[in-house]
Each structure stands twice: as C-alpha cells, then as structure tokens.
Write an enzyme that holds these catalytic residues in place. Structure first.
Site, PDB file in Angstrom:
ATOM      1  CD  GLU B  31      69.077 -58.187 -12.656  1.00 58.81           C
ATOM      2  OE1 GLU B  31      68.193 -57.953 -12.275  1.00 58.81           O
ATOM      3  OE2 GLU B  31      68.799 -58.328 -10.922  1.00 58.81           O
ATOM      4  CB  THR B  41      60.332 -59.454  -9.884  1.00 56.45           C
ATOM      5  OG1 THR B  41      60.332 -59.126 -10.341  1.00 56.45           O
ATOM      6  CG2 THR B  41      59.552 -61.035  -9.825  1.00 56.45           C
ATOM      7  CB  ILE B  47      47.172 -59.982  -6.741  1.00 59.47           C
ATOM      8  CG1 ILE B  47      47.414 -60.397  -5.411  1.00 59.47           C
ATOM      9  CG2 ILE B  47      46.240 -59.744  -6.924  1.00 59.47           C
ATOM     10  CD1 ILE B  47      47.093 -59.405  -4.224  1.00 59.47           C
ATOM     11  CG  HIS B  49      45.304 -56.450  -9.434  1.00 56.70           C
ATOM     12  ND1 HIS B  49      44.728 -56.562  -8.156  1.00 56.70           N
ATOM     13  CD2 HIS B  49      46.672 -56.364  -9.418  1.00 56.70           C
ATOM     14  CE1 HIS B  49      45.995 -57.023  -7.365  1.00 56.70           C
ATOM     15  NE2 HIS B  49      47.601 -56.354  -8.469  1.00 56.70           N
ATOM     16  NE  ARG B 336      52.440 -51.787  -3.239  1.00 58.51           N
ATOM     17  CZ  ARG B 336      53.288 -51.101  -1.764  1.00 58.51           C
ATOM     18  NH1 ARG B 336      53.859 -50.967  -1.006  1.00 58.51           N
ATOM     19  NH2 ARG B 336      52.448 -52.566  -1.160  1.00 58.51           N
TER      20      ARG B 336
END
Lengths: 426, 529
Positions: B31, B41, B47, B49, B336
C-alpha cells in the site's frame, strides 16, 4: 473537596470553567451546602487555563489578570468553601426519579459510571469553535488546519507550534490573540482575513494584537481555496462583495503551512438537546426565564452554553445568579412566574433572558445585528438610553429596575436599537 | 519469494488479500499510503447497492448482485458498520416513473430481490420529508449503508491474522520480470522507513532492506488493484491495455441533528454518467449528501469546490427541501477509477502472471467481495495452487463501541477496564480504551484512529480530541508527540518549541480574548434604570 464525589447533592454543576465555578459559589451563597462540580479536564478553570494573556477581570475584580489567575481566584474560593470537584469526569445523561430528584450520570475513570442524585442542575458546558465544515471552505484536506483555540491549547498547554507560516481566517478574539502569540513564538503570521466589513473581535484586540505587530487585517476578504496534499501549502484569498460572494478576478495566493480558523463559537448544547430542553435558534443556547431556568424543571443554564459572551466578567455575573436560583430551587423556594416576554426588535440579534417578572431587578444581555453609531437603546415605551456606538462583537448589558415595570401591564416588552437621526426619538 | 503480491490496499486489494489468506500461500499486500483504505475507499459513499441500477449483461452487474448477497455473512465475521436500510429511486415525472418500471424489470431479471413500485401516497407515508413534487419511487429493500473504511480495515486485519504480510508506505516504482519466472517489484518509501504491519506492532524495514533506496519484493503473481493508478502500474510491465481517468466526487456530511430526516437511501433517476447526487443515511446516523461526478486528469488532487457544494445542495433540495448547506460539518472528495472500457477490468493481462483488477468504480464496493472470489479463481486457473488452510479464521473481533451501549453494558465496560471511563472525544463519546483498541488493530495515524473509533468525526471535528489522541499515539507508537501525523508521510501536525524559546513564553502585557473595558462606549448601556 477536589476529587471527592458523593452520591447525593443539592446542586450539581456540569462544567468547571468560569461559569461552573461561579455557579457553584452562587449556589452556596443561596444557603445550600452540598454542591458538586463535574469537570472533564484534570483541573478546573476551563478555557481560561490556556488563555495565558492578561486582561481578564477588569469588571469583576477591577484589576487586570491573566486567564489562569482569574480562574485560580474562583478555584481557591471553591476549595475554601468545601465544594466538591470531580475532575476527569463527564456527564453522559440526566434523568428524573419518581420523587422528583434529578439523577445525573457521571462517567469517570475512578468512579466508573456513577449516578449522582440532586435537586437542581446547572448547565455550564461552555461553547466550542466553528470548524472548516461549517463554512465549507473548498479545497483539499491536508494537515495544518486548526481552530484557533486548538492551536492555543497546543502552544500554551502542550508547548508545540502549529507551524511556521500561518494564515488566520476570521477575526474572532481567539484568532487575534493567536496572531500575536504565534508572532512572539517566531511563526510568521501572513495576515488575518475577515469575511465581514468589520472585525468580529474587540477593537482593543485588533490594535494590540495586529496593529502593534504589523499584521495586516484584510476585511471583506475570505479564504476561497485550500491547497496542499499532505500538509497545507497555500490558501487562495479573495475580496467579497456585499452579499459575501468572492470576486475570483481579484483573488491571490498566500503561501503558508498553517491555517487557523477563528470563525465563531457555538454553545455546546448536546446534553441539553438530549434532555429535550427548548433551545433558542439564534443564541444556540437554552431558552431561560428570569431565574435562568431552562424549560426542564430544576435545570438552569449560564455562561457560554447559554449564549456566547465576550467578557468572562459577565459570565461570572450571570453564573453567580444562575447558581443562586439553582440553590433556591434545591431548597424548594419558588419565585413568581414571569409574566413579561422580552422580545428582540430593531437591530437586536437576541436578548436574554427570554422572560421577566416585575418583582425584582433584572440584568438583560443583548447583541446588536450591525454597527450603529450613535444609537438609541429603547426598552418598550419604558426607557431610552443614548449609546455612543453598538457593534455585534461587543455585548450590551442593561439593568431593569422593578419600579420601571410596576405599571407595565402588557405581556410583551420589545428592545430596539435605533439610529439617532432615524426618527428613533419620540 | 511470495506467491502473490497485491498492489493497492483499498477495499478491493484488502478483499483479495483476505480471500487469498484462506489458502496455503505467501501473500504480500503493498500500500502506498500510511494505512489501508486511505485512498478512494475512505471517500466512498458507503452504499451496498441492490443492483437494479446497473446495466444488465455487464461484469459489473453480475458481481454487484453477487457481492450484495455476501454482506450479511461478512458483517457477522468482520463486525464493520452495515445496515440494510433499503433504497428508493424517486421519480419527479411520469417519464421517470416509466423508466423506474423498466429498471424494476431489469433488476428482477438480474435477481435483485424484493423490488416494489411505490405510489406518491406510499412514498409520503414512508418518507414524509421528501419533496411533494415526487410522484413515486422504486423501492429496493436489499440496498444498505456501510462504513467502507471499517470494512477495509477489518478485511486487512483478517488477512494479516491469517498470514498475509501488509506493507504500508510502499510506492511501487518499477516491476521487472525475473529470470525463471515471476516478478521483482521495486517499491520506494515516501518518507521514513516502511513498516511491515503484522499483528500488534509496526515493524520497521527488515534487515538488509535499505529504507532510503526502497525495497524489492519478489512474487510469482501480481494482482494490480491500484485503483486510480492501475494503468500506471500496468504500464510498468507493459500491460497497459486500458486508461484510467479519475472522476472526482464531492461529499458533504451533515450534522447529527438531521438524523431521521430520511431513513432510506434516496436516489434520483440515474443518468448514463452517474447514479446522481443522493441522500445517504450513514450507518452512524449522520446524513451525507453527494457525490458529484467530474472527470479530471490529476490523480492526487482531491479538492472540494464551491461549484460542487452548490450543485450538491441544489440537487438534494429538490429531493428533500429541508436539507440545508449550513448543517454541513465536514466535506471531502474522492476519485473514482473510471476505465475507458466502461466495465470492470478483471483477469489476466498480456503479461503472464500479471492480473488486472482495474476500473473498479461504482458499484465496486458492493462487488468487492465477489471480485475477490472471482479473481482468486482466475489466478488459480493460471497455475496458483489453491490449497485450503484448515486454520483460516474468518473472524476479527469488532471494536467495543462505548457510545452505542446501554447504561448497564457501559457500566460493565468501565468496571472491566477503567480506560472506558476516560473520555477522549466528547462529540461521539469515544473513550481512551477504544483509542488503544484502534492502535491494537492497526491504527498508526490520527486519521487511522478517527476512522476506526469516530474520534474527531463529530461536530467539533477534532477540536477536543486531537491532542488526546496524539498523546496516546505518541505513547503507543513510541515516537515523540510531534512525530504523530494526520495520515502518514508529509502530513505533520506540530513543531516542538525550541527550549530557548521557553523564556519568551512569559508574554509582555496586552489585552485579551474575552476582555476589555466598557462594552459599548462612554454612555455605557449598563446603567441602572
């Protein structure tokens, strides 16, 4: 006694800052003997402990003290008069039992989760600082953005500098004090930026903390962007128009490694809210009657939890009164119900208390919405005073004597701040 | 030599690490940042979905529905915040209602359970604070809200507990093909030595590893889960078959006072670019509104903007008029990882042994556990021997949350450990014991503690708890107070005052924050009347 907490008291005070300490003394003055102050920090004194500059006490003691000195005078009295103080302790809730006693839940390392029984409670939790989120400053989220009070705590209590090159947003008093404090510690303060066309701090602080040190105050200017990935690297600032909208064409960047926020204080009423106490949407504090009682019987409020003060001397005055009424309540002495609603009128942002009675003198605190100079303070058709000026940053106080209300038969008394040449004088 | 190196410790990388830890393998998770889950993150909308909004026939659509169904068991095993609160896609016109009908049919074909059309009357009864202009909604009961960072922390912790090595602050700089197969990954450390996070303590760089020049890691297989950087990582081995374009989203977190204004996720009817700006009743009770969707080239810059704030509040106020920008307590933005293929890119690349898990944008969080199962199966098919561990422990102990306990449980907690009696964060009622627990479970930074305990997430945004948490971190990590960081290298917090300045602390005179004479001028309004 410091560190002692029994299971039963007449009055429990939530918070051991200047308001809580004075409230405890006021309660004792009213004739009760068992008083407890619950304090979350290791020592009593509240925010005054980190206010190491001088200038406190000019009204109350007629002399100039530092914050810790002012606090110490009250701590000493509290200790001398055998009031219990529970440090490292936190009130998590409040309930009422079947016999009408208040049950205060106190969390502490030594006592675990204890329940303390009492007849009256005084809320004296103070206030907290507004944060970046509250004003939605666009940009990245790096380290190096502090509220002015947190920076003051880091510097004065822990001995650490928040950075080497600072910008201060907002001209609240703590920000002004910190501008001077950081400068004295070798941190370069690039400037104080204030959204409003006037300072939100006391005039004296602008002079003594900025002007004397050559720190520029940029009025009608705000931070429009924060830059930097890990640590703040710069801010963009821009002048604003009358509606507060920044003018991007006139914006400039100020390199810095620290941004301090001094953008206002909010009364800390999470406990009050959880108890269902009615709050005033303007002050952010409880609605109180002339005995400083909230909408929950036996629960009183004073100091910055009630409304944000600018002078600790007035906190002390208000808290002594709240403590006395809380003590009376614990002794089952009852006062007549208030019959007059006190209402803010022209250019008055708020006035306290929310109601008055006609049987005794009342101290009324109020704040102006905007600067006015000169100005007429009018209380219904009962009273007029000429004031040289009023500004939002400086609280106005007024004593109303019972003689004035003797032949007042209405239920609503309005306070106005009127311009002198605006037809305000009949 | 490791069997597998996973590049990227976001929720996808962590889910893959845990999935691999079921087998007899040597796995390392690399990482770039100070802790896992600190990239996309941490800024995710959180959510889970239901699945009816995604285009049928895509890999996304398949893994989303599969992933959703896995969350109840995962929650029981890992103890992260998760609640199936259901979602409503609301329509403001007859045309939108018609598109909801189509969405319902698509969803049912994909196996989304329990979809229902609600008329205006039902919608008003269930969510009375929504706009009176709305004419109906599609209700999906299986949708939920989750704390995505808690999910990532728990996945990583579980993986580490089952033998995966986690190396943080390791930025992959080059990848070479080894003679005789496999890869040599060269990672540099942003600043200071990289830590191998194993069990309770952070271990500094191992013997012989030069922390300045970086470290080399050898592995037979590489799984590229580098999020917005996945195409750059792929390019290091010449496997860049796609382009990632970051799409920034801004989110605004509102005061807890608004809790209960809506009880379900509220979506507008989606457009091809995005699921729109929505109202999220977070697991912890606060409301969140957002995200925006704006493409950008920069892969590091994640600002919020004035335009974004205006867009978010203008949009959500059309859904729920009582949501006011003034209730904001925090704002943040995330990126994103949008690929140019329009779908998830999961599977082998043209370089044997190098696998992509890229372009994982929405519904990536929902799909993440299914992605992990899918990619491990694919790597297995490519020759990784998958022999199950009989010692695999799927559970991690969930943190004890003082704030959410009853009076009796709180009493028991304080009796068992007096550190539960020391309050650290007053807004969210976090105790010292919980901060210690967070460190036990891997927190190394102020943000690491914040996202594990909620200390600093409330309305005062760290004004009260910052110094308390820094003191505990300083003691626990064995570093001086001023070396505690917000979120790793470069994010320093304070500078120690030089000793020779101590004398200067006695300040010369002056007036004060709260104090000066006379409130309002010579004719002081404090006279008796």
């Amino acid at each position: 006694m410091f560190g002692r907490m029994n299971r039963r008291y007449d009055v429990v005070v939530v918070g051991g800052g200047p308001a809580g300490l004075a409230a405890a003394l006021g309660a004792l003055d009213s004739g009760v003997s068992r008083v407890l102050v619950v304090e979350r920090e290791p020592e009593a004194g509240g925010i005054l402990r980190q206010c190491i500059h001088a200038g406190f006490g000019l009204h109350h003691f007629r002399e100039e003290l530092t914050g810790p000195e002012y606090a110490e005078r009250f701590v000493t009295q509290v200790m001398d008069r055998d009031i219990d103080v529970a440090p490292h302790s936190y009130v998590t809730g409040l309930a009422v039992d079947s016999s009408g006693h208040r049950l205060v839940r106190v969390l502490s390392e030594r006592g675990g989760l204890a329940t303390v029984e009492c007849r009256s409670v005084v809320l004296a939790m103070g206030c907290r600082e507004r944060t970046r989120g509250a004003v939605r400053i666009p940009g990245t989220r790096p380290a190096g953005i502090f509220t002015a009070g947190l920076a003051q705590k880091l510097l004065n209590l822990d001995g650490y500098l928040p950075g080497r090159r600072a910008v201060i947003l907002g001209s609240g008093d703590i920000g002004l004090i910190m501008a001077r404090r950081l400068t004295l510690e070798g941190c370069k303060v690039e400037g104080v930026f204030e959204l409003m066309p006037y300072s939100n701090g006391l005039t004296r602080n602008v002079v003594q903390c900025l002007d004397d040190y050559g720190i520029p105050l940029h009025l009608s200017t705000t931070v429009t962007r924060i830059h930097g990935r890990d640590r703040i690297e710069a801010v963009t600032v821009a002048p604003v128009d009358e509606t507060g909208r920044p003018d991007a064409a006139r914006a400039w960047d100020v390199p810095c490694d620290t941004l301090l926020l001094s953008i206002g204080l909010i009364p800390e009423n999470e406990l009050s809210e959880s108890l269902g106490i009615a709050l005033d949407v303007v002050t952010g504090g409880p609605k109180v009657d002339s005995t400083l009682a909230t909408s929950l019987p036996g629960v009183f409020a004073c100091g910055n939890v009630l409304h944000v003060h600018d002078l600790v001397d007035f906190v002390t005055e208000e808290a002594l009164r709240a403590g006395r009424f809380a003590g009376e309540h614990a002794r089952q002495i009852r006062r007549p119900r208030d019959a007059i609603a006190l209402v803010p009128g022209a250019n008055v942002r708020y006035c306290l208390p929310h109601t008055l009675s006609a049987d005794r003198p009342h101290t009324v605190y109020m704040r102006a919405k905007t600067r006015m100079s000169p100005c007429i303070l009018r209380v219904g058709n009962l009273l007029e005073r000429r004031l040289r000026f009023v500004v939002p940053a400086e609280m106005i106080h007024l004593t109303i004597q019972p003689e004035l209300l003797e032949r007042f038969y209405e239920d609503r008394l309005q306070i106005d701040l009127l311009p002198v040449d605006g037809g305000g004088v009949p | 030599m490791y069997d597998v190196a996973i590049i990227g410790g976001g929720v996808v990388g962590c889910a893959i690490a845990r999935e691999l830890s079921r087998y007899h393998l040597r796995t390392v998770l690399l990482e770039r940042l100070a802790e896992v889950g600190f990239g996309t993150t941490k800024t995710n909308s959180g959510i889970i979905h239901a699945g009816q909004q995604t285009t049928p026939g895509t890999l996304k659509g398949l893994l989303e529905v599969r992933g959703n169904a896995m969350f109840d068991q995962l929650q029981r095993e890992l103890g992260f915040g998760f609640r199936r609160c259901g979602e409503l896609v609301v329509a403001a016109s007859a045309e939108e209602l018609a598109s909801l009908e189509r969405m319902k049919a698509d969803g049912e074909a994909k196996g989304v359970p329990g979809l229902e059309m609600w008329d205006a009357q039902r919608l008003r009864r269930e969510e009375p604070n929504l706009s009176l202009h709305l004419v109906g909604a599609l209700f999906a009961p299986s949708a939920g809200v989750i704390n995505p960072y808690e999910f990532a922390f728990a996945l990583a912790e579980c993986a580490v507990q089952n033998g995966v090595e986690l190396r943080v602050e390791q930025e992959v700089e080059s990848i070479a093909l080894r003679d005789g197969g496999g890869f040599r990954i060269h990672a540099t450390v942003p600043s200071g030595p990289g830590a191998v996070q194993a069990g309770l303590g952070a271990v500094k760089a191992g013997p012989g590893e030069d922390s300045v020049a970086g470290v080399d890691v050898e592995a037979r297989f590489i799984i590229n889960a580098a999020g917005v950087h996945a195409d750059k990582v792929a390019a290091l081995v010449g496997a860049d078959d796609f382009i990632i374009r970051p799409r920034r989203g801004e989110e605004y977190l509102l005061d807890r006072r608004l809790e209960g204004i809506v009880t379900r996720l509220i979506f507008p009817v989606p457009t091809p670019a995005s699921k729109g700006i929505l109202i999220i009743p977070t697991f912890d009770g606060t409301l969140m509104v957002g995200p925006t969707a704006h493409d950008q080239d920069d892969r590091f810059d994640v600002p919020t903007t004035t335009e974004g704030s205006e867009e978010v509040f203008a949009t959500v106020r059309r859904l729920c008029p009582s949501l006011d920008a003034r209730a904001t307590i925090a704002e943040f933005a995330g990126l994103r990882a949008v690929s140019d293929t329009g779908d998830f890119i999961i599977g082998p690349s043209r370089v044997p042994g190098f696998f992509h898990v890229a372009g994982i944008q929405s519904p990536g969080l929902t799909a993440s556990p299914a992605i992990a199962v899918h990619v491990v199966e694919l790597v297995g098919r490519a020759g990784l021997p998958l022999v199950e561990h009989d010692q695999f422990n799927p559970h991690v102990a969930p943190p004890a949350r003082f704030a959410t306990q009853s009076h009796e449980v709180r009493q028991a907690l304080v009796e068992a450990d007096p550190r539960f009696g020391r309050l650290v964060c007053r807004c969210e009622l976090v105790t010292e014991a919980e901060v210690h627990q967070a460190v036990d479970h891997g927190a190394r930074t102020l943000d690491g503690v914040k996202f594990r305990t909620r200390a600093g997430m409330g309305r005062c945004q760290g004004g009260f708890c910052t110094t308390r948490v820094m003191q505990i971190l300083s003691r626990r990590l064995g570093v001086p107070f001023h070396e505690v960081t917000k979120r790793g290298a470069g994010s320093w917090l304070v500078i120690p005052m030089a000793e020779d300045r101590e004398a200067a602390m006695t300040e010369a005179g002056g007036m004060s924050a709260g104090d000066t004479t006379a409130g309002a001028g010579e004719e002081a309004p404090c006279s008796d009347a």
